[in-house]
Design a protein around this motif. Structure first.
Motif, mmCIF file in Angstrom:
data_model
loop_
_atom_site.group_PDB
_atom_site.id
_atom_site.type_symbol
_atom_site.label_atom_id
_atom_site.label_comp_id
_atom_site.label_asym_id
_atom_site.label_seq_id
_atom_site.Cartn_x
_atom_site.Cartn_y
_atom_site.Cartn_z
ATOM 1 N N CYS A 22 13.492 -35.990 0.892
ATOM 2 C CA CYS A 22 14.704 -35.221 1.124
ATOM 3 C C CYS A 22 15.260 -35.558 2.508
ATOM 4 O O CYS A 22 14.705 -36.391 3.234
ATOM 5 C CB CYS A 22 14.391 -33.726 1.036
ATOM 6 N N LEU A 23 16.316 -34.895 2.893
ATOM 7 C CA LEU A 23 16.974 -35.135 4.167
ATOM 8 C C LEU A 23 16.047 -34.898 5.365
ATOM 9 O O LEU A 23 16.004 -35.696 6.292
ATOM 10 C CB LEU A 23 18.221 -34.238 4.279
ATOM 11 N N CYS A 24 15.284 -33.805 5.342
ATOM 12 C CA CYS A 24 14.420 -33.485 6.482
ATOM 13 C C CYS A 24 13.043 -34.132 6.386
ATOM 14 O O CYS A 24 12.280 -34.122 7.350
ATOM 15 C CB CYS A 24 14.288 -31.973 6.653
ATOM 16 N N GLY A 25 12.703 -34.696 5.233
ATOM 17 C CA GLY A 25 11.415 -35.359 5.044
ATOM 18 C C GLY A 25 10.298 -34.445 4.577
ATOM 19 O O GLY A 25 9.195 -34.916 4.311
ATOM 20 N N ALA A 26 10.558 -33.146 4.455
ATOM 21 C CA ALA A 26 9.512 -32.205 4.046
ATOM 22 C C ALA A 26 9.102 -32.382 2.586
ATOM 23 O O ALA A 26 7.972 -32.058 2.220
ATOM 24 C CB ALA A 26 9.970 -30.765 4.287
ATOM 25 N N CYS A 27 10.002 -32.880 1.766
ATOM 26 C CA CYS A 27 9.714 -33.101 0.348
ATOM 27 C C CYS A 27 9.608 -34.601 0.105
ATOM 28 O O CYS A 27 10.562 -35.256 -0.326
ATOM 29 C CB CYS A 27 10.794 -32.496 -0.537
ATOM 30 N N ALA A 28 8.453 -35.152 0.404
ATOM 31 C CA ALA A 28 8.194 -36.571 0.158
ATOM 32 C C ALA A 28 7.533 -36.710 -1.207
ATOM 33 O O ALA A 28 6.762 -35.846 -1.631
ATOM 34 C CB ALA A 28 7.319 -37.150 1.253
ATOM 35 N N PHE A 29 7.840 -37.813 -1.907
ATOM 36 C CA PHE A 29 7.311 -37.996 -3.256
ATOM 37 C C PHE A 29 7.231 -39.466 -3.601
ATOM 38 O O PHE A 29 7.778 -40.318 -2.915
ATOM 39 C CB PHE A 29 8.180 -37.257 -4.281
ATOM 40 N N THR A 30 6.551 -39.745 -4.706
ATOM 41 C CA THR A 30 6.571 -41.065 -5.324
ATOM 42 C C THR A 30 7.096 -40.892 -6.742
ATOM 43 O O THR A 30 6.972 -39.813 -7.336
ATOM 44 C CB THR A 30 5.180 -41.736 -5.364
ATOM 45 N N ALA A 31 7.690 -41.962 -7.275
ATOM 46 C CA ALA A 31 8.233 -41.930 -8.635
ATOM 47 C C ALA A 31 8.370 -43.354 -9.143
ATOM 48 O O ALA A 31 8.427 -44.298 -8.359
ATOM 49 C CB ALA A 31 9.589 -41.236 -8.649
ATOM 50 N N ARG A 32 8.422 -43.483 -10.480
ATOM 51 C CA ARG A 32 8.620 -44.780 -11.124
ATOM 52 C C ARG A 32 9.977 -44.772 -11.849
ATOM 53 O O ARG A 32 10.051 -44.372 -13.013
ATOM 54 C CB ARG A 32 7.491 -45.075 -12.095
ATOM 55 N N PRO A 33 11.041 -45.204 -11.159
ATOM 56 C CA PRO A 33 12.370 -45.237 -11.789
ATOM 57 C C PRO A 33 12.431 -46.198 -12.974
ATOM 58 O O PRO A 33 11.791 -47.247 -12.968
ATOM 59 C CB PRO A 33 13.292 -45.716 -10.668
ATOM 60 N N ASP A 34 13.234 -45.823 -13.969
ATOM 61 C CA ASP A 34 13.396 -46.598 -15.192
ATOM 62 C C ASP A 34 14.349 -47.769 -15.041
ATOM 63 O O ASP A 34 14.398 -48.639 -15.888
ATOM 64 C CB ASP A 34 13.869 -45.666 -16.309
ATOM 65 N N GLY A 35 15.145 -47.807 -13.993
ATOM 66 C CA GLY A 35 16.060 -48.930 -13.796
ATOM 67 C C GLY A 35 17.425 -48.694 -14.381
ATOM 68 O O GLY A 35 17.788 -47.567 -14.694
ATOM 69 N N PRO A 36 18.218 -49.755 -14.556
ATOM 70 C CA PRO A 36 19.629 -49.618 -14.934
ATOM 71 C C PRO A 36 19.886 -48.779 -16.182
ATOM 72 O O PRO A 36 20.833 -48.015 -16.200
ATOM 73 C CB PRO A 36 20.084 -51.062 -15.159
#
Length: 143
Positions: free
Chosen positions: A9-23
């Motif tokens: 997020c903007l402040c960095g408090a909500c950091a995460f990992t994810a696997r985007p599906d692409g176009p």
């Protein structure tokens, strides 16, 4: 795409990992709720159910329908993702990733709700409100 990316997020408090599906899974939502929630068009990428937030992330949730919810940072207010309430169909804001330009826009949803004062360049698949509801109704959710 299917590689794991880091986001925050903007402040960095909500950091995460994810696997985007692409176009194929990258889209623009023009529904009224997304426009109010994000301050404009909500540009997101489908990450399935792969989003994993770091422990202690200050997450807020807003249930905008019987089946969909919006997740945001309670510290800075950043819009993070829309998902079904069971945690599937996680559509993460491309702005949370370091390089949002890596995501090619593949679809515009709620095209019939798009205000007439803007248009996105290029050709892509478009889906109406009725088509979106039909798509998610069998899975229990909408916007």
């Amino acid at each position: 795409m299917a590689e794991t990316l880091s986001g925050r997020c903007l402040c960095g408090a909500c950091a995460f990992t994810a696997r985007p599906d692409g176009p194929a899974g990258t889209g623009a939502c023009h529904c009224g709720m997304c426009r109010k929630w994000s301050g404009g068009i909500f540009l997101s990428v489908d990450c399935g159910d792969s989003v994993a937030f770091e422990d202690g992330a200050p997450l807020g949730r807003f249930r905008g329908s019987d089946w969909g919810e919006r997740v945001f940072c309670t510290s800075c207010g950043a819009s993070l993702l829309w998902q079904l309430q069971d945690g599937t169909h996680q559509h993460v804001s491309i702005q949370c990733f370091e390089d949002p330009g890596q995501f090619e826009l593949g679809v515009e949803v709620f095209i019939d709700k798009k205000p007439g004062n803007y248009a996105l360049a290029g050709d892509r698949k478009t889906i109406t409100e009725a088509e979106v509801f039909a798509l998610y109704a069998s899975e229990g959710g909408t916007t």
